[in-house]
Design an enzyme around this catalytic site. Structure first.
Site, PDB file in Angstrom:
ATOM      1  N   ARG A 281       0.866  -1.217  -0.080  1.00  0.00           N
ATOM      2  CA  ARG A 281      -0.019   0.066   0.006  1.00  0.00           C
ATOM      3  C   ARG A 281       0.712   1.176   0.007  1.00  0.00           C
ATOM      4  NH1 ARG A 281      -4.571  -2.374   4.185  1.00  0.00           N
ATOM      5  NH2 ARG A 281      -5.937  -3.226   2.374  1.00  0.00           N
TER       6      ARG A 281
ATOM      7  N   LYS B  37     -17.237 -16.694   2.753  1.00  0.00           N
ATOM      8  CA  LYS B  37     -18.692 -16.867   2.929  1.00  0.00           C
ATOM      9  C   LYS B  37     -19.322 -16.093   1.653  1.00  0.00           C
ATOM     10  CE  LYS B  37     -18.806 -16.742   7.709  1.00  0.00           C
ATOM     11  NZ  LYS B  37     -19.074 -16.406   8.986  1.00  0.00           N
TER      12      LYS B  37
ATOM     13  N   GLY C 164      -7.999  -8.504  -0.435  1.00  0.00           N
ATOM     14  CA  GLY C 164      -6.838  -8.834   0.642  1.00  0.00           C
ATOM     15  C   GLY C 164      -6.170 -10.411   0.279  1.00  0.00           C
TER      16      GLY C 164
ATOM     17  N   GLY D 295     -12.712  -4.197  -0.503  1.00  0.00           N
ATOM     18  CA  GLY D 295     -14.286  -4.045  -0.181  1.00  0.00           C
ATOM     19  C   GLY D 295     -14.516  -2.823  -1.401  1.00  0.00           C
TER      20      GLY D 295
HETATM   21  P1  AMP Z   1     -12.777 -13.784   2.240  1.00  0.00           P
HETATM   22  O1  AMP Z   1     -12.243 -12.656   3.136  1.00  0.00           O
HETATM   23  O2  AMP Z   1     -14.460 -13.791   2.371  1.00  0.00           O
HETATM   24  O3  AMP Z   1     -12.350 -13.473   0.900  1.00  0.00           O
HETATM   25  O4  AMP Z   1     -12.118 -15.402   2.503  1.00  0.00           O
HETATM   26  C1  AMP Z   1     -10.693 -15.562   2.694  1.00  0.00           C
HETATM   27  C2  AMP Z   1     -10.782 -16.881   3.573  1.00  0.00           C
HETATM   28  O5  AMP Z   1     -11.423 -17.598   3.321  1.00  0.00           O
HETATM   29  C3  AMP Z   1      -9.285 -17.399   3.459  1.00  0.00           C
HETATM   30  O6  AMP Z   1      -8.542 -17.047   4.624  1.00  0.00           O
HETATM   31  C4  AMP Z   1      -9.374 -18.802   3.072  1.00  0.00           C
HETATM   32  O7  AMP Z   1      -8.575 -19.515   4.121  1.00  0.00           O
HETATM   33  C5  AMP Z   1     -10.829 -18.945   3.434  1.00  0.00           C
HETATM   34  N1  AMP Z   1     -11.287 -20.195   2.747  1.00  0.00           N
HETATM   35  C6  AMP Z   1     -11.363 -20.650   1.664  1.00  0.00           C
HETATM   36  N2  AMP Z   1     -11.685 -21.723   1.079  1.00  0.00           N
HETATM   37  C7  AMP Z   1     -12.322 -22.088   2.264  1.00  0.00           C
HETATM   38  C8  AMP Z   1     -12.936 -23.328   2.767  1.00  0.00           C
HETATM   39  N3  AMP Z   1     -13.144 -24.139   1.885  1.00  0.00           N
HETATM   40  N4  AMP Z   1     -13.376 -23.571   4.055  1.00  0.00           N
HETATM   41  C9  AMP Z   1     -13.110 -22.447   4.787  1.00  0.00           C
HETATM   42  N5  AMP Z   1     -12.472 -21.270   4.561  1.00  0.00           N
HETATM   43  C10 AMP Z   1     -12.036 -21.089   3.503  1.00  0.00           C
END
Ligand code: AMP
Length: 396
Positions: A35, A198, A354, A377
């Site tokens: 950054r 999620k 990120g 975001g």
């Molecule tokens: P986000 O911040 O929503 O983009 O999520 C990123 C995080 O999702 C990372 O730290 C990954 O380790 C986690 N992630 C990816 N695939 C999975 C999975 N199948 N189960 C649990 N966590 C996951």
């Protein structure tokens, strides 16, 4: 757009909102300076024009007032090294002391102000706080794409005090131009890859991308809620039970909009959320009890890669699996590989968020994609078609 590249900043006090929200280790060393690097062109432009660069930023999430671990003084040494000049520091970001520090600046000097978020008024977009900030400069420049989706005092309210002297910094301008390349008249096929933990937080972007893309690839933790929506057994995988109906409707909507929605067909499963867990492979809709899906399998990688290699515009936000653990990084790495190959063959690829940016760096893909966004975001909200407060505030 009113861009600082179009004007001379000679002799001007240039108040620049940057995003120096960098990760620090326990000795306050910067562990990833992307950054700061991203803000250098704007700061260097002010220096080379013979202006005074007054840098304001937030760092972390301070609760109430000063906290040593969130002080922006931790960025000084590194910034001084990068710019090859001694950068000054003001212990506050408003008030008499800061005004005095600024009055001592010579043309070509750089001064970093203390963390804006030591004042709660920053996040509430407080008018009086913004007014006090505005007294520090002749010209206001926003170069903080990472916080452009926030209507904070230093990103939005402050612009009211610079009706004729508010500008896009070089980074912010670049971010918007790259997003526009993808969104306005994209070369087709246009493929978006959305992963991460999620569905919550990414629903709006998925639905709005349906109006723009030809293919939408889903991976990561959120894929298991889709697998459940298709009637699958997903064992102990991450699932948002309150989003199963929504996932079903997203599958139907894709068909109605003529978008090819690609969900993983197979999964790499573990009996614990642990790199040393027992690992097995199954169809994503047939995960045994006691196992959780932590990565996409080879069949999914092959299907996804084929679509990616045929694409001419690619957007990627969110990893395909738990790439932080060696045994579950394969899906994210292979999908990154396919994006790099497509880019080499002439596709435009934009990566943001990120975790996907961390993955791109971890696997050495930084130079092989077209553009890496500094905002997760903010990028998602832009893709959703939302107007970013930090952008609107400085538009004419
Ligand atoms: P986000 O911040 O929503 O983009 O999520 C990123 C995080 O999702 C990372 O730290 C990954 O380790 C986690 N992630 C990816 N695939 C999975 C999975 N199948 N189960 C649990 N966590 C996951």
């Amino acid at each position: 757009m009113n861009n600082i590249s179009d004007i001379s900043l000679k002799g001007k006090k240039v108040l620049i909102r940057v995003d120096f929200n960098v990760p620090l280790d326990k000795h306050f060393n910067i562990t990833d300076d992307s950054r700061i690097q991203a803000a250098l062109p704007t700061i260097k432009k002010v220096i080379s024009d013979g202006g005074k660069a007054i840098i304001m930023s937030h760092l972390g999430r301070p609760k109430n007032g000063f906290e040593e671990k969130f002080s922006l003084k931790h960025t000084l040494k590194h910034l001084s090294n990068l710019l090859e000049i001694e950068v000054g520091f003001s212990l506050d970001c408003i008030g008499k002391k800061t005004l005095k520090d600024i009055s001592k600046m010579e043309n070509g000097d750089v001064l970093v102000l203390e963390n804006l978020r030591f004042y709660s008024q920053e996040k509430t977009g407080d008018n009086d706080f913004a007014k006090q900030l505005s007294k520090l400069g002749d010209v206001y420049v926003n170069d903080a794409f990472g916080t452009a989706h926030r209507a904070h005092a230093s990103t939005s309210t402050i612009a009211n005090y610079f009706p004729k002297n508010k500008y896009f910094g070089l980074l912010l301008n670049n971010e918007i131009n790259n997003l526009e390349t993808a969104l306005k008249n994209p070369q087709r096929p246009f493929t978006a890859i959305i992963g991460g933990a999620k569905i919550t937080g990414k629903i709006d972007v998925i639905t709005s991308l349906y109006d723009k893309v030809d293919n939408l690839i889903i991976g990561g933790g959120m894929a298991y809620t889709f697998a459940k929506a298709m009637g699958g057994c997903i064992g102990d995988s991450l699932v948002e039970n309150d989003k199963v109906a929504l996932a079903k409707s997203l599958i139907t909507q894709a068909k109605a909009k003529g978008v090819q929605l690609l969900l993983p067909s197979d999964s790499i499963n573990a009996n614990e959320f642990n790199n040393n867990a027992i690992i097995q492979h199954s169809e994503i809709t047939n995960i045994p009890d006691g196992f959780m899906g932590l990565d996409i399998g080879n069949d999914s990688i092959t299907r996804f890669s084929k679509v990616i290699l045929d694409s001419k515009t690619i957007i990627w936000n969110g990893p395909m699996g738990v790439f932080e653990m060696d045994n579950f990084l394969n899906g994210t790495k292979k999908i990154g590989d396919a994006i790099c190959k497509a880019t080499k063959n002439g596709a435009f690829s934009l990566v943001g968020g990120g975790d996907s940016v961390a993955a791109v760096k971890q696997f050495g893909f930084t130079e092989k994609v077209s553009y890496i966004s500094t905002g997760g975001g903010a990028m998602l909200e832009y893709l959703e078609g939302k107007k970013l407060p930090g952008v609107i505030a400085i538009q004419d």
